[in-house]
Write a protein that holds these residues in place. Sequence first.
Motif, PDB file in Angstrom:
ATOM      1  N   LEU A  86      47.672  39.524  43.892  1.00  0.00           N
ATOM      2  CA  LEU A  86      46.828  40.710  43.711  1.00  0.00           C
ATOM      3  C   LEU A  86      45.365  40.380  44.008  1.00  0.00           C
ATOM      4  N   ALA A 142      37.022  33.063  41.622  1.00  0.00           N
ATOM      5  CA  ALA A 142      37.204  31.796  40.900  1.00  0.00           C
ATOM      6  C   ALA A 142      38.673  31.619  40.559  1.00  0.00           C
ATOM      7  N   ASP A 143      39.211  30.466  40.924  1.00  0.00           N
ATOM      8  CA  ASP A 143      40.650  30.240  40.740  1.00  0.00           C
ATOM      9  C   ASP A 143      40.884  28.737  40.728  1.00  0.00           C
ATOM     10  N   THR A 144      41.923  28.297  40.009  1.00  0.00           N
ATOM     11  CA  THR A 144      42.281  26.872  40.070  1.00  0.00           C
ATOM     12  C   THR A 144      42.834  26.518  41.441  1.00  0.00           C
ATOM     13  N   LEU A 192      39.119  28.024  34.470  1.00  0.00           N
ATOM     14  CA  LEU A 192      38.250  28.827  33.597  1.00  0.00           C
ATOM     15  C   LEU A 192      38.570  28.633  32.116  1.00  0.00           C
ATOM     16  N   LEU A 193      39.586  27.840  31.810  1.00  0.00           N
ATOM     17  CA  LEU A 193      39.831  27.469  30.416  1.00  0.00           C
ATOM     18  C   LEU A 193      38.921  26.304  30.009  1.00  0.00           C
ATOM     19  N   ALA A 221      43.065  36.263  36.387  1.00  0.00           N
ATOM     20  CA  ALA A 221      43.663  34.927  36.278  1.00  0.00           C
ATOM     21  C   ALA A 221      44.620  34.848  35.103  1.00  0.00           C
ATOM     22  N   LEU A 237      42.341  32.676  28.137  1.00  0.00           N
ATOM     23  CA  LEU A 237      41.533  33.004  29.320  1.00  0.00           C
ATOM     24  C   LEU A 237      40.818  34.336  29.143  1.00  0.00           C
ATOM     25  N   SER A 291      49.599  44.865  31.852  1.00  0.00           N
ATOM     26  CA  SER A 291      50.894  45.012  32.531  1.00  0.00           C
ATOM     27  C   SER A 291      51.709  46.110  31.858  1.00  0.00           C
ATOM     28  N   LYS A 303      49.826  40.329  27.073  1.00  0.00           N
ATOM     29  CA  LYS A 303      49.077  41.444  27.666  1.00  0.00           C
ATOM     30  C   LYS A 303      48.650  42.444  26.583  1.00  0.00           C
ATOM     31  N   TYR A 324      54.664  46.853  39.572  1.00  0.00           N
ATOM     32  CA  TYR A 324      55.200  45.730  40.357  1.00  0.00           C
ATOM     33  C   TYR A 324      54.391  45.644  41.644  1.00  0.00           C
TER      34      TYR A 324
HETATM   35  N1  LIG Z   1      52.121  40.815  40.344  1.00  0.00           N
HETATM   36  C1  LIG Z   1      52.473  41.815  39.550  1.00  0.00           C
HETATM   37  O1  LIG Z   1      53.451  42.524  39.824  1.00  0.00           O
HETATM   38  C2  LIG Z   1      51.656  42.131  38.318  1.00  0.00           C
HETATM   39  C3  LIG Z   1      52.004  43.248  37.570  1.00  0.00           C
HETATM   40  C4  LIG Z   1      51.276  43.556  36.416  1.00  0.00           C
HETATM   41  C5  LIG Z   1      50.215  42.745  36.055  1.00  0.00           C
HETATM   42  N2  LIG Z   1      49.895  41.665  36.803  1.00  0.00           N
HETATM   43  C6  LIG Z   1      48.765  40.827  36.378  1.00  0.00           C
HETATM   44  O2  LIG Z   1      47.790  40.810  37.419  1.00  0.00           O
HETATM   45  C7  LIG Z   1      47.155  39.523  37.444  1.00  0.00           C
HETATM   46  C8  LIG Z   1      47.291  38.931  38.837  1.00  0.00           C
HETATM   47  O3  LIG Z   1      48.671  38.807  39.150  1.00  0.00           O
HETATM   48  P1  LIG Z   1      49.171  38.125  40.499  1.00  0.00           P
HETATM   49  O4  LIG Z   1      50.487  38.684  40.838  1.00  0.00           O
HETATM   50  O5  LIG Z   1      48.085  38.136  41.501  1.00  0.00           O
HETATM   51  O6  LIG Z   1      49.409  36.627  39.973  1.00  0.00           O
HETATM   52  P2  LIG Z   1      49.221  35.259  40.725  1.00  0.00           P
HETATM   53  O7  LIG Z   1      49.987  34.223  39.962  1.00  0.00           O
HETATM   54  O8  LIG Z   1      49.499  35.393  42.176  1.00  0.00           O
HETATM   55  O9  LIG Z   1      47.646  35.015  40.509  1.00  0.00           O
HETATM   56  C9  LIG Z   1      47.115  34.549  39.296  1.00  0.00           C
HETATM   57  C10 LIG Z   1      46.053  33.528  39.642  1.00  0.00           C
HETATM   58  O10 LIG Z   1      45.437  33.054  38.453  1.00  0.00           O
HETATM   59  C11 LIG Z   1      45.082  31.685  38.689  1.00  0.00           C
HETATM   60  N3  LIG Z   1      44.860  30.998  37.426  1.00  0.00           N
HETATM   61  C12 LIG Z   1      45.793  30.726  36.459  1.00  0.00           C
HETATM   62  N4  LIG Z   1      45.214  30.037  35.471  1.00  0.00           N
HETATM   63  C13 LIG Z   1      43.897  29.883  35.787  1.00  0.00           C
HETATM   64  C14 LIG Z   1      42.795  29.241  35.157  1.00  0.00           C
HETATM   65  N5  LIG Z   1      42.935  28.590  33.992  1.00  0.00           N
HETATM   66  N6  LIG Z   1      41.592  29.282  35.757  1.00  0.00           N
HETATM   67  C15 LIG Z   1      41.440  29.915  36.961  1.00  0.00           C
HETATM   68  N7  LIG Z   1      42.464  30.519  37.622  1.00  0.00           N
HETATM   69  C16 LIG Z   1      43.676  30.494  37.034  1.00  0.00           C
HETATM   70  C17 LIG Z   1      46.271  31.138  39.480  1.00  0.00           C
HETATM   71  O11 LIG Z   1      45.935  29.958  40.200  1.00  0.00           O
HETATM   72  C18 LIG Z   1      46.626  32.305  40.386  1.00  0.00           C
HETATM   73  O12 LIG Z   1      46.047  32.195  41.672  1.00  0.00           O
HETATM   74  C19 LIG Z   1      47.809  38.687  36.353  1.00  0.00           C
HETATM   75  O13 LIG Z   1      47.011  38.784  35.192  1.00  0.00           O
HETATM   76  C20 LIG Z   1      49.132  39.384  36.130  1.00  0.00           C
HETATM   77  O14 LIG Z   1      49.644  39.162  34.837  1.00  0.00           O
HETATM   78  C21 LIG Z   1      50.589  41.335  37.933  1.00  0.00           C
END
Ligand SMILES: NC(=O)c1ccc[n+]([C@@H]2O[C@H](COP(=O)([O-])OP(=O)(O)OC[C@H]3O[C@@H](n4cnc5c(N)ncnc54)[C@H](O)[C@@H]3O)[C@@H](O)[C@H]2O)c1
Length: 294
Positions: free
Chosen positions: A12, A30-32, A48-49, A70, A90, A111, A145, A171
């Motif tokens: 996303l 910002a991302d790991t 970011l933790l 994140a 976080l 979510s 969440k 989704y």
């Molecule tokens: N994909 C979906 O269908 C969906 C649906 C509802 C909600 N969400 C929420 O949307 C957000 C993004 O989802 P996504 O599908 O892009 O997930 P994703 O796993 O692709 O992206 C999450 C990112 O967070 C980063 N991350 C994790 N811990 C971290 C930290 N300590 N410091 C910095 N970065 C960190 C990860 O490296 C990853 O790139 C999440 O919070 C997820 O719960 C996603």
Amino acid sequence: MRVLVTGGSGRLGRSVTAVLAERGHHVTSADTAPAHQPAGVDGVVADLLDPRQLRQTFDRAAPEAVVHLAGIAVPFARPDVETLQVNTGLAWAVLSAAIEHGARSAVAASSPTVYGYNTPSWKPLYLPLDEDHPVAPWHAYGLSKTIIEDTVRALARTAPGCVLSCVRPGYVVAPQEWEGAPTQQGHTMAQRLADPALAATSLFNYIDARDAAELFALAAENPDRIESGQVFNAVAPDPLAPGPVDELMARFHPAAAEAAAALADGSAVFSSERAHTTLGWRPRRTWREQLRTP
Ligand SMILES: NC(=O)c1ccc[n+]([C@@H]2O[C@H](COP(=O)([O-])OP(=O)(O)OC[C@H]3O[C@@H](n4cnc5c(N)ncnc54)[C@H](O)[C@@H]3O)[C@@H](O)[C@H]2O)c1
């Protein structure tokens, strides 16, 4: 506006950074995990933790708005305690930092799993599910969440200068996933459409990542239109199924059968009307136009 996106390398996040940059904002991601970002987006690799890396990231981005994505994004992907600790820790750290650094808005990813579906006894009070329907999480991800939504409301009580909100994306379908790349569950969108047992686990909801990104952008850009602490559903207005899902809902979620009668007109199981009335948001992409079937 200067916008900090956490989790900007994710499925996303990449659409969120692209949409914000297209709208003329100065974006820091910002991302790991490192990722190729669109032109003009400053990519920072940071955990970011870690308080020091968090502070350095905020000092560098000096954000006027924060989009917090994140976290651990999939139920059961990691041990339960880790999912709870990472997601809730976080959210508190990032949203508190947003307030301390003077951001005027901060929007966090929640979510639809907060509603607690996928138990045999799950019985909604009514359908479609709007933001007034009670939440009832049962797994660690859904609970994390719910706690993030409570965190947003808790911080909103003492931060008059920063408007906080949550978006519950359905989704999420990234652009390449319409073309056949595997989704977060490993199967393709064509397989998810063909087998109702797959889509039933998310109550047939979906949202294009670019459409979800637009809602995050609108929430970040318009703090004066949002009541701090507000939550917005973000799902497509049609279900991911060839026709109405009233009977499919009764088959896969029997306790919801009575409420599902309201879906016979082809409505989705979730309503995103609040995002429309508050921020003027409507999803623009439907699976019928986007999905390339072989
Ligand atoms: N994909 C979906 O269908 C969906 C649906 C509802 C909600 N969400 C929420 O949307 C957000 C993004 O989802 P996504 O599908 O892009 O997930 P994703 O796993 O692709 O992206 C999450 C990112 O967070 C980063 N991350 C994790 N811990 C971290 C930290 N300590 N410091 C910095 N970065 C960190 C990860 O490296 C990853 O790139 C999440 O919070 C997820 O719960 C996603």
